[in-house]
Design an enzyme around this catalytic site. Structure first.
Site, PDB file in Angstrom:
ATOM      1  N   GLU A   1       4.490  24.841  46.156  1.00 15.16           N
ATOM      2  CA  GLU A   1       4.970  25.249  44.837  1.00 15.16           C
ATOM      3  C   GLU A   1       4.085  24.540  43.824  1.00 15.16           C
ATOM      4  OE1 GLU A   1       9.096  24.428  44.370  1.00 15.16           O
ATOM      5  OE2 GLU A   1       9.725  25.932  45.825  1.00 15.16           O
TER       6      GLU A   1
ATOM      7  N   CYS B   1       7.437  23.527  35.459  1.00 11.37           N
ATOM      8  CA  CYS B   1       6.324  24.319  36.007  1.00 11.37           C
ATOM      9  C   CYS B   1       6.390  25.787  35.593  1.00 11.37           C
ATOM     10  CB  CYS B   1       6.270  24.197  37.524  1.00 11.37           C
ATOM     11  SG  CYS B   1       7.789  24.723  38.353  1.00 11.37           S
TER      12      CYS B   1
END
Length: 471
Positions: free
Chosen positions: A216, A250
């Protein structure tokens, strides 16, 4: 400050997990549900400690901790506990009339021993969410926490040790040396959340043992504002998504692409709504988190100062305090294409705005960059929305809101290429930590009955018949 975990202790726990992974693999759904319920109870028991610890690490408000740290973990636990028997059940696959004697199905088994490496920006949500997926799938876990969130790390360790023995889950605290040591060990699956640069290091280490990986990562997630919108509502959505957690998210909008038709309204609305959100002295707002450490603060302020020196126009914000690691919610425009703020992921409370005259300009700008982790589209025009989706690539997309896609229990979370590999959360997290074994259960005659040695003319005639039948 927490002490880092001794290398000898890491090795001892790792060896124990290698020995015990076959034991935990055998536990059924009810056993795994019970251990997850125990985890849920321990989290509930320590909620006040969790809120206080995250506030100590980077000044996050209690409401933000509830919304972005506790609630997602509680949702993940509830989903896993409720659906685990269904997830673990063998999944039927359609039979083929050409191979009518075979009953095919998929069997989900744990990958084995897993390593989860987590970042500092959501220091409770991310470790716990991925831990839940791995435990639900039946694995052992080495859980490496970020060295930049020591207060919440202590609480996580307390919770984990109250629920799991070390041969099932072991918490590792440390920095580069401890992470490097872990990456030198053999794992059946590695789950990493962080930057693309470190993701490449993790992937290279995994390749030594051909370990499976979930990465990720991140990237520059754009927000596109098109036709048929309530502009004030859109800007409020973007402000919340960008400045929650001080932009250290993010999937936060990294920059805004907006039609020139709105150029007179947009600066005014950003100023008004940021004032309404944080007041005329945002440094005193209890709702604005701080930058996690001096290194990140210096990186952000340097990039902002460079943009201003190169002619960028600040609409709102721009001030900062090194002592408090505070950066005001900042929106700016007129940046040069080579600006650091337009080249690198920002990961802070700074939002560049870029105008476009035609949507093709915006699409080209997005296409020239690495594929983002998220892409946001604001428009009431369905044709516009589909055009953007069809001409871009992103890990996820949200239309007329921001960040909510990660909360939906039936959607996967993950990137594409530079923004990530693999998917997480819910069923997709369970599947990431599981091996999907193909099983062909032959109910009638085995293939060898037709093609037994020695191969004769009869065998060849039978083969020709099979080929006509199968092809």
């Amino acid at each position: 400050m927490n002490e880092y975990t001794a290398i000898d202790d890491i090795k001892r726990a790792y060896d124990a997990q290698v020995q015990s992974r076959t034991i935990y693999k055998q536990h059924d759904a009810s056993w795994r549900q019970a251990i997850l319920r125990k985890l849920a109870q321990e989290i509930d028991r320590n909620q006040n400690l969790i809120v206080a610890a995250i506030a100590s690490d980077f000044g996050k408000s209690a409401v933000e901790v509830e919304v972005t740290e506790l609630m997602p973990v509680q949702m993940e636990l509830k989903e896993a506990i409720a659906k685990l028997p269904r997830w673990m059940k063998n999944r039927k696959v359609s039979r083929s009339w050409k191979l009518f004697s075979i009953k095919p199905y998929l069997h989900y088994e744990p990958k084995g021993n897993s390593l989860i490496i987590t970042p500092w920006n959501y220091p409770f949500q991310l470790p716990m969410a991925h831990l839940i997926s791995s435990i639900a799938a039946g694995n052992t876990v080495m859980l490496k926490l970020s060295e930049f969130s020591p207060h919440i790390n202590s609480v996580i360790r307390k919770i984990i040790e109250a629920v799991f023995p070390a041969d099932h889950v072991f918490v590792v605290e440390g920095a580069k040396d401890e992470t490097t040591f872990l990456l030198g060990l053999r794992f059946d699956h590695i789950h990493f959340t962080g930057s693309p640069a470190v993701g490449k290091v993790v992937m290279q280490a995994a390749s030594k043992f051909l370990s499976d990986v979930t990465l990720e990562l991140g990237g520059k997630s754009p927000a596109i504002i098109g036709p048929k919108v309530n502009l004030r509502t859109v800007i409020r959505n973007i402000i919340w998504a960008k400045f929650v957690n001080a932009g250290q998210t993010c999937i936060a909008p990294d920059y805004v692409l907006i039609d020139h038709a709105y150029e007179h309204e947009v600066p005014i609305l950003f100023k008004e709504e940021i004032l309404r959100a944080f007041g005329d002295r945002p440094a005193e707002s209890p709702d604005l988190a701080r930058i996690v450490n001096d290194k990140q603060f210096d990186r952000l302020t340097q990039a902002l100062n460079e943009a201003v020196d190169d002619g960028a126009t600040i609409w709102v914000g721009g001030d900062s305090s090194a002592e408090q690691r505070y950066i005001a919610p900042t929106v700016l425009s007129d940046l040069k294409a080579e600006s650091t703020l337009l080249q690198d992921e920002i990961f802070g409370p700074i939002l560049p705005v870029i105008y476009y005259t035609h949507i093709d300009e915006a699409l080209q700008l997005i296409q020239e960059k690495e594929k983002p982790l998220a892409l946001y589209i604001f428009s009431g025009n369905n044709a516009f929305v589909q055009r953007v989706i069809n001409h871009t690539s992103a890990g996820s997309t949200c239309v007329n809101d921001a960040m909510v896609q990660v909360m939906h229990p039936n959607l996967p979370f993950g990137g594409v290429n530079n923004s990530g590999i693999g998917q997480s959360f819910g069923w997709y997290g369970f599947r990431a930590f599981s091996h999907e074994r193909a099983v062909a259960d032959v109910k009638l005659m085995p293939l060898s009955k037709f093609f037994w040695f020695p191969y004769t003319d009869k065998t060849k005639r039978l083969l020709r018949l099979f080929r006509r039948f199968m092809a």
